[in-house]
Design an enzyme around this catalytic site. Structure first.
Site, PDB file in Angstrom:
ATOM      1  N   GLU A 265     -16.401 -49.076 -16.302  1.00 20.98           N
ATOM      2  CA  GLU A 265     -16.564 -50.052 -15.210  1.00 20.98           C
ATOM      3  C   GLU A 265     -15.702 -51.282 -15.464  1.00 20.98           C
ATOM      4  OE1 GLU A 265     -17.492 -50.269 -12.346  1.00 20.98           O
ATOM      5  OE2 GLU A 265     -18.047 -52.340 -11.905  1.00 20.98           O
TER       6      GLU A 265
ATOM      7  N   TRP B  75      -8.133 -50.403   8.186  1.00 20.95           N
ATOM      8  CA  TRP B  75      -7.675 -50.016   6.860  1.00 20.95           C
ATOM      9  C   TRP B  75      -6.764 -48.825   7.120  1.00 20.95           C
ATOM     10  CZ3 TRP B  75      -7.915 -45.663   3.693  1.00 20.95           C
ATOM     11  CH2 TRP B  75      -7.523 -45.872   2.367  1.00 20.95           C
TER      12      TRP B  75
ATOM     13  N   LYS C 104     -14.161 -52.112   1.507  1.00 22.17           N
ATOM     14  CA  LYS C 104     -15.477 -52.140   0.865  1.00 22.17           C
ATOM     15  C   LYS C 104     -16.220 -50.817   1.026  1.00 22.17           C
ATOM     16  CE  LYS C 104     -18.910 -54.066  -1.244  1.00 22.17           C
ATOM     17  NZ  LYS C 104     -18.796 -54.310  -2.698  1.00 22.17           N
TER      18      LYS C 104
ATOM     19  N   CYS D  60     -12.337 -48.349   8.725  1.00 22.12           N
ATOM     20  CA  CYS D  60     -12.081 -49.420   9.680  1.00 22.12           C
ATOM     21  C   CYS D  60     -13.421 -49.843  10.275  1.00 22.12           C
ATOM     22  CB  CYS D  60     -11.178 -48.902  10.784  1.00 22.12           C
ATOM     23  SG  CYS D  60      -9.686 -48.121  10.166  1.00 22.12           S
TER      24      CYS D  60
ATOM     25  N   ASN E 103     -12.255 -45.193  13.871  1.00 21.23           N
ATOM     26  CA  ASN E 103     -12.460 -45.238  12.418  1.00 21.23           C
ATOM     27  C   ASN E 103     -12.546 -43.795  11.950  1.00 21.23           C
ATOM     28  OD1 ASN E 103     -13.140 -45.717   9.772  1.00 21.23           O
ATOM     29  ND2 ASN E 103     -15.319 -46.006  10.212  1.00 21.23           N
ATOM     30  N   GLY E 104     -11.675 -43.409  11.017  1.00 19.23           N
ATOM     31  CA  GLY E 104     -11.713 -42.033  10.519  1.00 19.23           C
ATOM     32  C   GLY E 104     -10.316 -41.436  10.487  1.00 19.23           C
TER      33      GLY E 104
ATOM     34  N   HIS F  67      -8.056 -39.536 -30.500  1.00 21.91           N
ATOM     35  CA  HIS F  67      -7.586 -38.260 -29.922  1.00 21.91           C
ATOM     36  C   HIS F  67      -6.487 -38.498 -28.895  1.00 21.91           C
ATOM     37  CE1 HIS F  67     -10.800 -36.101 -31.942  1.00 21.91           C
ATOM     38  NE2 HIS F  67     -11.621 -37.085 -31.570  1.00 21.91           N
TER      39      HIS F  67
ATOM     40  N   GLU G 224      -8.858 -53.003 -10.173  1.00 26.18           N
ATOM     41  CA  GLU G 224      -8.967 -53.039  -8.708  1.00 26.18           C
ATOM     42  C   GLU G 224      -8.806 -54.451  -8.147  1.00 26.18           C
ATOM     43  OE1 GLU G 224     -12.572 -52.123  -6.642  1.00 26.18           O
ATOM     44  OE2 GLU G 224     -13.808 -52.721  -8.326  1.00 26.18           O
TER      45      GLU G 224
ATOM     46  N   LYS H 284     -13.039 -52.565 -12.731  1.00 26.98           N
ATOM     47  CA  LYS H 284     -13.063 -53.937 -12.213  1.00 26.98           C
ATOM     48  C   LYS H 284     -11.715 -54.609 -12.378  1.00 26.98           C
ATOM     49  CE  LYS H 284     -15.988 -54.390  -9.987  1.00 26.98           C
ATOM     50  NZ  LYS H 284     -16.483 -53.070  -9.930  1.00 26.98           N
TER      51      LYS H 284
ATOM     52  N   ARG I   2     -14.652 -53.789   5.940  1.00 26.47           N
ATOM     53  CA  ARG I   2     -14.305 -52.363   6.080  1.00 26.47           C
ATOM     54  C   ARG I   2     -12.795 -52.159   6.096  1.00 26.47           C
ATOM     55  NH1 ARG I   2     -17.204 -48.527   8.357  1.00 26.47           N
ATOM     56  NH2 ARG I   2     -19.439 -48.690   8.083  1.00 26.47           N
TER      57      ARG I   2
HETATM   58  C1  AGP Z   1     -16.147 -50.756  -6.864  1.00 26.54           C
HETATM   59  O1  AGP Z   1     -15.860 -52.068  -7.287  1.00 26.54           O
HETATM   60  C2  AGP Z   1     -15.354 -50.328  -5.685  1.00 26.54           C
HETATM   61  N1  AGP Z   1     -15.417 -51.257  -4.627  1.00 26.54           N
HETATM   62  C3  AGP Z   1     -15.619 -48.894  -5.275  1.00 26.54           C
HETATM   63  O2  AGP Z   1     -15.371 -48.097  -6.398  1.00 26.54           O
HETATM   64  C4  AGP Z   1     -17.050 -48.582  -4.774  1.00 26.54           C
HETATM   65  O3  AGP Z   1     -17.962 -48.680  -5.839  1.00 26.54           O
HETATM   66  C5  AGP Z   1     -17.048 -47.146  -4.246  1.00 26.54           C
HETATM   67  O4  AGP Z   1     -16.156 -47.084  -3.152  1.00 26.54           O
HETATM   68  C6  AGP Z   1     -18.430 -46.660  -3.802  1.00 26.54           C
HETATM   69  O5  AGP Z   1     -18.869 -47.425  -2.709  1.00 26.54           O
HETATM   70  P1  AGP Z   1     -20.398 -47.269  -2.262  1.00 26.54           P
HETATM   71  O6  AGP Z   1     -21.233 -47.756  -3.416  1.00 26.54           O
HETATM   72  O7  AGP Z   1     -20.542 -48.123  -1.041  1.00 26.54           O
HETATM   73  O8  AGP Z   1     -20.655 -45.810  -1.982  1.00 26.54           O
END
Ligand code: AGP
Length: 607
Positions: A479, A74, A602, A2, A98-99, A502, A486, A483, A27
């Protein structure tokens, strides 16, 4: 994760709080709220969903209070509705958090046994009631906070407002970041420098365990033991400019398009463009003395670390262990005497990555951080900081930060190879020249976006997608899957192409798109064999390859995305672009919230 903010202002603070929350929305955006002291009374306004809903509620209200707190959420505990939205109030106390308070159930039971009635499902409300109980027992706010902090277990950044005291804010930090902002007759609390940039660039970053009592005249800081401490005031570089989308529909689209520029900007800090050499001297450790490299991170940053494993092993003959931070932090991995740990994090605040960094430090490792936010907690706790120069990345899906991380990591691997005597001048020049060409190559890929968009339209109809890659492009396959899932919510998996037979090949039929990442390198033929296995079972193939590979597959009845040929080791920086564009356009076709996908945030500052 948050965002929290607090302001002791000279004028009304309601809208400045919203301004700060707008910078913190990355956040979390499940709900938002503010509380201000209006004529000695706490007034609270909250709204579920994005910050604009709170702004709509505030419009027309005449909030003149000059002390207040704010929160963008969040959800960790309790559905993201208005009832569970922060700030939470108990008696004469308002709080934002936050936490995660890990012992909140015990605290809640203790309070309910005394007749306290809870309104919310949140862990935070228990803290508000504990503070209220202390005040009712006659404690002053500072003592009430001191006593309550001693009861809390878990991770938190708190901002607390007390009714009847319009010249005090108390902040506390155990885990998630919290900064104190120093203004001219005003004081601030915020989750990060970006939130406070509109008000001040003079910040004090609270250390873990610190708590701070703010008045308009200044701040008193206490450490975890309760002793008064002084912390430095630094001048942040965070821009007060609110990053905007410009002419782009989404931040993610803008940030994908920025990659040639920011990769070039990042390269400028690590290579000599004239000499075509890597430029990294005077480090706090000696590459030659290292027995092993440990790399740990989360999500996309972890996948950058996985690519780095291939680079360090090949260029520097340095053994590398890579693991996701959420696993590594609890494994109690034995680490070597002469070891270097590299943590990678765009935000520099990811809780698991920070914990992994601290474990490595406890094991006597040299520590280095590849971060995009130089004032972040991870940066401040690392021996060495290797900055990416991606600029603020607002889209939750990491794009330009990822390719800038790759840029830094391949330069570090080259520097290590050079120092350890495994990378000769000719090979170094060849590699660095290819890196210098990367921005131009990416521009070329971006010019082919319309073709990729049409392929993404087909992908958006899929229920599941497989991504295949080998060697240095295996992390790229992972990756690509991350992408897609998500931001479009389509299930996707990345696999080492050699693993297909496999198990995963059982998934392949005419409904299964398979994205094959295969530049014409030493592993191309092997990967093409895997692709033929998919074709034989009717899988819908999307081949990503260079011009030579495209020519070899001319006329085949599947889609081909051509990527400029480059040095084999540089391919992840190039192939990242089409996989980002595939995911982006698939998500747009799906109509999802591309920049703020559901359930995500984020910066993951809780474990
Ligand atoms: C990636 O697209 C995501 N948003 C997520 O996996 C992100 O890379 C991960 O949370 C790590 O965040 P950071 O690089 O700020 O540590």
């Amino acid at each position: 994760m948050c965002g929290i903010v607090g302001i002791l202002g000279k004028g009304p603070v309601a809208w400045p709080l919203v301004e700060a929350l707008r910078r913190l929305e990355y956040r979390g955006y499940d709900s938002a709220g503010i509380a201000t002291i209006e004529k000695g009374r706490i007034e609270r306004v909250r709204a579920p969903g994005k910050l604009m809903h709170l702004s709509q509620k505030l419009t027309g209200l005449d909030l003149q209070g000059t002390a207040g707190i704010g929160h963008t959420r969040w959800a960790t505990h309790g559905v993201p509705n208005e009832t569970n939205a922060h700030p939470h109030i108990a008696g004469h106390v308002a709080i934002v958090h936050n936490g995660i308070i890990e012992n909140y159930r015990d605290l809640k039971a203790e309070l309910m046994a005394e007749g306290v009635v809870f309104e919310t499902q949140t862990d935070t409300e228990a803290v508000a009631h504990l503070l209220s109980r202390e005040l009712k027992a006659g404690a002053k706010p500072v003592d009430a906070v001191r006593h309550v902090l001693a009861r809390l277990e878990g991770a938190f950044a708190l901002a607390i407002l007390f009714e009847g005291d319009g010249d005090m804010l108390i902040g506390a930090r155990r885990g998630p970041p919290l900064a104190v902002g120093h203004g001219d007759g005003e004081m601030y609390l915020g989750s990060d420098a970006i939130a406070l940039a509109p008000f001040t660039n003079k910040l004090t970053y609270l250390e873990d365990g610190d708590w701070a009592v703010l008045t308009r005249g200044g701040v008193t800081i206490y450490d975890a033991s309760g002793a008064k401490v002084s912390r430095d005031i630094s001048h942040t570089q965070a821009s007060s400019m609110l990053v905007d989308k410009g002419n782009y529909r989404h931040f993610m689209a803008k940030e994908i398009a920025e990659q040639p520029e920011v990769i070039g900007h990042t390269l400028g800090d690590y290579v000599d463009f004239t000499q075509r050499k890597v430029r990294l001297e005077g480090l706090a450790f000696d590459w030659k003395q290292l027995d092993r490299l440990t790399i740990t991170a989360c999500g996309t940053a972890y996948l950058a670390g996985l690519a780095a494993k291939y680079w360090f092993e090949k260029l520097a003959r340095l053994p590398v262990e890579v693991d996701v931070a959420s696993e590594f932090r609890y494994r109690e991995a034995p680490l070597p005497k002469n070891g270097l740990a590299i943590v990678i994090s765009q935000s520099g605040e990811t809780a698991d990555t920070l914990a992994a960094l601290r474990y490595c430090k406890s094991q006597g490792q040299h520590t280095a951080a590849v971060v995009n936010v130089p004032e972040s907690t991870i940066a401040r706790e690392s021996d060495v900081v290797f900055r990416t120069f991606a600029g603020p990345e607002i889209g939750v899906a990491s794009t330009k930060a990822f390719t800038c991380q790759l840029t830094v990591l391949i330069c570090l691997a080259a520097a290590a190879g050079k120092a350890r005597g495994f990378l000769n001048a000719k090979d170094e020049e060849e590699l660095i020249s290819a890196l210098i060409e990367t921005p131009r190559h990416i521009h070329e890929i971006l010019r082919g976006e319309a073709h990729i968009k049409e392929i993404a339209r087909k992908l958006s109809a899929a229920r599941d997608v497989l991504y295949l890659g080998r060697g240095i492009n295996f992390p790229v396959a992972l990756e690509g899957a991350l992408k897609l899932k998500e931001i479009s919510y389509i299930h996707a998996e990345g696999y080492a192409a050699g693993e297909l037979k496999h198990g995963p090949i059982a998934l392949v039929d005419e409904n299964m798109p398979v994205v094959v990442i295969a530049p014409r390198d030493a592993l191309y033929d092997k990967t093409l064999s895997n692709m033929e296995e998919v074709a034989a079972r009717g899988g819908q193939i999307v081949l990503m390859t260079d011009a030579s590979g495209a020519q070899a597959n001319e006329g085949r009845n599947f889609d081909v995305i051509t990527v400029p040929k480059s040095h084999p080791l540089v391919s992840p920086l190039l192939y990242a672009i089409p996989i980002q564009l595939l995911a982006y356009h698939a998500a747009v076709f799906m109509g999802t919230d591309v920049d703020q996908p559901r359930n995500l945030a984020k910066s993951v500052t809780v474990e």
